[in-house]
Design a protein around this motif. Structure first.
Motif, PDB file in Angstrom:
ATOM      1  N   ARG A  59     -13.392   1.960  13.134  1.00 52.30           N
ATOM      2  CA  ARG A  59     -14.454   2.596  13.379  1.00 52.30           C
ATOM      3  C   ARG A  59     -14.511   3.685  12.045  1.00 52.30           C
ATOM      4  NH1 ARG A  59     -16.710   3.484  18.581  1.00 52.30           N
ATOM      5  NH2 ARG A  59     -15.665   2.289  20.288  1.00 52.30           N
ATOM      6  N   THR A  60     -13.623   4.015  11.515  1.00 50.58           N
ATOM      7  CA  THR A  60     -13.667   4.877  10.268  1.00 50.58           C
ATOM      8  C   THR A  60     -14.515   4.087   9.227  1.00 50.58           C
ATOM      9  OG1 THR A  60     -11.641   5.795  10.774  1.00 50.58           O
ATOM     10  CG2 THR A  60     -12.402   6.015   8.572  1.00 50.58           C
ATOM     11  N   GLN A  61     -14.152   2.801   9.162  1.00 48.52           N
ATOM     12  CA  GLN A  61     -14.899   1.946   8.257  1.00 48.52           C
ATOM     13  C   GLN A  61     -16.258   1.733   8.316  1.00 48.52           C
ATOM     14  OE1 GLN A  61     -12.450  -1.846   6.951  1.00 48.52           O
ATOM     15  NE2 GLN A  61     -11.027  -0.901   8.666  1.00 48.52           N
ATOM     16  N   ILE A 220     -17.128   9.158  12.835  1.00 41.93           N
ATOM     17  CA  ILE A 220     -15.730   9.948  13.173  1.00 41.93           C
ATOM     18  C   ILE A 220     -16.067  11.443  12.958  1.00 41.93           C
ATOM     19  CG2 ILE A 220     -14.372   8.104  12.578  1.00 41.93           C
ATOM     20  CD1 ILE A 220     -14.103   9.119   9.870  1.00 41.93           C
ATOM     21  N   TYR A 221     -15.233  12.181  13.425  1.00 41.51           N
ATOM     22  CA  TYR A 221     -15.237  13.598  13.288  1.00 41.51           C
ATOM     23  C   TYR A 221     -13.789  14.195  13.390  1.00 41.51           C
ATOM     24  CZ  TYR A 221     -17.539  18.263  14.228  1.00 41.51           C
ATOM     25  OH  TYR A 221     -17.859  19.613  14.194  1.00 41.51           O
ATOM     26  N   PRO A 226      -8.372  10.561   7.357  1.00 48.10           N
ATOM     27  CA  PRO A 226      -7.146   9.636   7.779  1.00 48.10           C
ATOM     28  C   PRO A 226      -6.153   9.783   6.354  1.00 48.10           C
ATOM     29  CG  PRO A 226      -9.015   8.738   8.753  1.00 48.10           C
ATOM     30  CD  PRO A 226      -9.723   9.754   8.019  1.00 48.10           C
ATOM     31  N   GLU A 227      -6.875   9.452   5.227  1.00 55.74           N
ATOM     32  CA  GLU A 227      -5.985   9.352   4.270  1.00 55.74           C
ATOM     33  C   GLU A 227      -5.231  10.841   3.937  1.00 55.74           C
ATOM     34  OE1 GLU A 227      -9.359   6.402   3.795  1.00 55.74           O
ATOM     35  OE2 GLU A 227      -9.223   8.418   4.453  1.00 55.74           O
ATOM     36  N   GLY A 228      -6.120  11.931   3.951  1.00 55.61           N
ATOM     37  CA  GLY A 228      -5.363  13.076   3.928  1.00 55.61           C
ATOM     38  C   GLY A 228      -4.287  13.372   4.803  1.00 55.61           C
ATOM     39  N   ALA A 229      -4.640  13.143   5.697  1.00 55.20           N
ATOM     40  CA  ALA A 229      -3.618  13.204   7.000  1.00 55.20           C
ATOM     41  C   ALA A 229      -2.304  12.581   6.643  1.00 55.20           C
ATOM     42  CB  ALA A 229      -4.154  12.862   8.384  1.00 55.20           C
ATOM     43  N   ALA A 230      -2.368  11.168   6.234  1.00 59.88           N
ATOM     44  CA  ALA A 230      -1.519  10.393   5.801  1.00 59.88           C
ATOM     45  C   ALA A 230      -0.589  11.041   4.794  1.00 59.88           C
ATOM     46  CB  ALA A 230      -1.890   9.148   5.551  1.00 59.88           C
ATOM     47  N   GLY A 231      -1.261  11.397   3.862  1.00 52.77           N
ATOM     48  CA  GLY A 231      -0.595  12.084   2.519  1.00 52.77           C
ATOM     49  C   GLY A 231       0.395  13.055   2.712  1.00 52.77           C
ATOM     50  N   ILE A 232      -0.302  13.901   3.938  1.00 49.95           N
ATOM     51  CA  ILE A 232       0.458  15.277   4.254  1.00 49.95           C
ATOM     52  C   ILE A 232       1.649  14.785   5.386  1.00 49.95           C
ATOM     53  CG2 ILE A 232       0.340  17.362   5.653  1.00 49.95           C
ATOM     54  CD1 ILE A 232      -2.573  17.609   4.759  1.00 49.95           C
ATOM     55  N   LYS A 241      -4.572   4.194   8.152  1.00 48.63           N
ATOM     56  CA  LYS A 241      -4.737   3.379   9.432  1.00 48.63           C
ATOM     57  C   LYS A 241      -3.774   3.965  10.640  1.00 48.63           C
ATOM     58  CE  LYS A 241      -4.627  -1.031  11.763  1.00 48.63           C
ATOM     59  NZ  LYS A 241      -4.597  -2.478  11.740  1.00 48.63           N
ATOM     60  N   ASP A 242      -2.522   4.359  10.278  1.00 48.20           N
ATOM     61  CA  ASP A 242      -1.623   4.967  11.235  1.00 48.20           C
ATOM     62  C   ASP A 242      -2.254   6.557  11.699  1.00 48.20           C
ATOM     63  OD1 ASP A 242      -0.083   2.561  11.257  1.00 48.20           O
ATOM     64  OD2 ASP A 242       0.955   3.526   9.352  1.00 48.20           O
ATOM     65  N   ALA A 243      -2.518   6.912  10.861  1.00 51.88           N
ATOM     66  CA  ALA A 243      -3.174   8.343  10.701  1.00 51.88           C
ATOM     67  C   ALA A 243      -4.444   8.211  11.872  1.00 51.88           C
ATOM     68  CB  ALA A 243      -3.499   9.258   9.669  1.00 51.88           C
ATOM     69  N   ALA A 244      -5.276   7.373  11.523  1.00 53.36           N
ATOM     70  CA  ALA A 244      -6.580   7.438  12.247  1.00 53.36           C
ATOM     71  C   ALA A 244      -6.201   6.838  13.587  1.00 53.36           C
ATOM     72  CB  ALA A 244      -7.633   6.361  11.761  1.00 53.36           C
ATOM     73  N   LEU A 245      -5.240   6.274  14.058  1.00 53.95           N
ATOM     74  CA  LEU A 245      -5.012   5.822  15.377  1.00 53.95           C
ATOM     75  C   LEU A 245      -4.392   6.826  16.192  1.00 53.95           C
ATOM     76  CD1 LEU A 245      -3.306   2.487  14.432  1.00 53.95           C
ATOM     77  CD2 LEU A 245      -5.323   2.725  15.619  1.00 53.95           C
TER      78      LEU A 245
END
Length: 316
Positions: A59-61, A220-221, A226-232, A241-245
């Motif tokens: 959905r993010t894509q 998405i909102y 997701p990339e920023g969350a994964a980086g943190i 992808k893991d963050a988005a899930l």
């Protein structure tokens, strides 16, 4: 038919390529109508199955698809007599946020939103929809105008987030976002926001402190990408992808959490598959919500908005 296919759409792309090849052969080698009809049916079934089972990263894509309708498309498809107003009366004009006066189905409104652009030149002009402080101060100016003339505000959110550059910080990015958010919360006229693609962080909420927050089905909102969350979280942006899930960023999740008020169904294959139908659906939803808000007084609108946001995150 889309010209840009996402990774998970490649099987669909292969079928549609075969359809195009057979259409080309039909002009020189006889009719292939039966084969084409069978392939079209198969492609439609595959698209339906694929889009019925999208995970949050898919959905993010889709939300980021370059051919999704952008702010200018919604203005062209839903509004008449649009007069763009530029500048923040302090520093300059930021084209990542556009807005002005218009008529929506015969009603005078203020309309504003993020514009990402649709090719290299326009994306650079609009800074990929990532606004500078002057963009948010322009939004405040537009909301001031709306209240002065008792006009509803309709906003369209589609941004990865506010621009994080040095110049933006020097000119007060955080303060500008806060002022725009505050102005939306205190607005005395109906305010409806539609999340049309990405709704990223403070850059989104600055234009979404509304009475009604609508969201397209595959948008998405989130408080961070997701990339920023994964980086943190993992110091690895590749784990987006893991963050988005885990982040609950999709329309069904957010409707269940009462962060958005309504999900607008997209055409099969996403808004990019039938831009006209997607724009029309958004217009119909806005019209219904606006009709319910128009009779309310300024004080009632402010209270409804406050109650809505205070309730987010509270148990029970």
């Amino acid at each position: 038919m889309a010209t840009h296919y996402l990774e998970f759409e490649k099987p669909i792309a292969e079928l549609e390529q075969k359809i195009d090849e057979l259409n080309g052969l039909s002009a020189t080698s006889g009719s292939f109508e039966t084969e084409i009809a069978a392939l079209r049916k198969k492609a439609s079934q595959l698209r339906k199955k694929t889009y019925a089972n999208l995970d949050p990263w898919m959905r993010t894509q889709v939300a980021r698809h370059p051919e999704r309708p952008h702010f200018i498309d919604y203005v062209d498809g839903l509004f008449t007599d649009f007069v763009e107003l530029k500048g923040d009366r302090q520093f300059g004009d930021d084209q990542a946020i556009m807005g002005g006066l218009a008529r929506f189905r015969g009603q005078s409104v203020v309309v504003m939103g993020h514009e990402k652009g649709n090719d290299t030149a326009s994306r650079l002009t609009h800074n990929f929809g990532m606004a500078l402080p002057e963009g948010y101060r322009k939004a405040v100016r537009l909301m001031d105008l709306a209240e002065r003339f008792n006009l509803p505000v309709l906003s369209f959110v589609d941004t990865a987030g506010a621009y994080p550059g040095l110049g933006a910080e020097e000119r007060g990015q955080a303060e500008a976002i806060a002022r725009s958010t505050e102005r939306g919360l205190m607005l005395g006229t109906p305010f409806i926001t539609t999340i049309t693609g990405e709704g990223g962080s403070g850059g989104a909420i600055a234009l979404a402190a509304a009475n009604r927050v609508l969201m397209l089905e595959h948008s998405i909102y989130s408080v961070i990408s997701p990339e920023g969350a994964a980086g943190i979280l993992w110091r690895d942006g590749a784990r987006a992808k893991d963050a988005a899930l885990a982040m609950k960023i999709t329309a069904p999740d957010l409707l269940g959490l009462k962060i958005v008020d309504r999900v607008i169904e997209e055409p099969l294959g996403g808004a990019h598959a039938d831009r006209t139908a997607a724009v029309t659906s958004v217009g119909d939803a806005i019209a219904e919500e606006l009709a319910s808000l128009r009779p309310l007084s300024a004080d009632t609108l402010r209270k409804q908005r406050a109650d809505r946001f205070y309730a987010i995150g509270r148990a029970g």
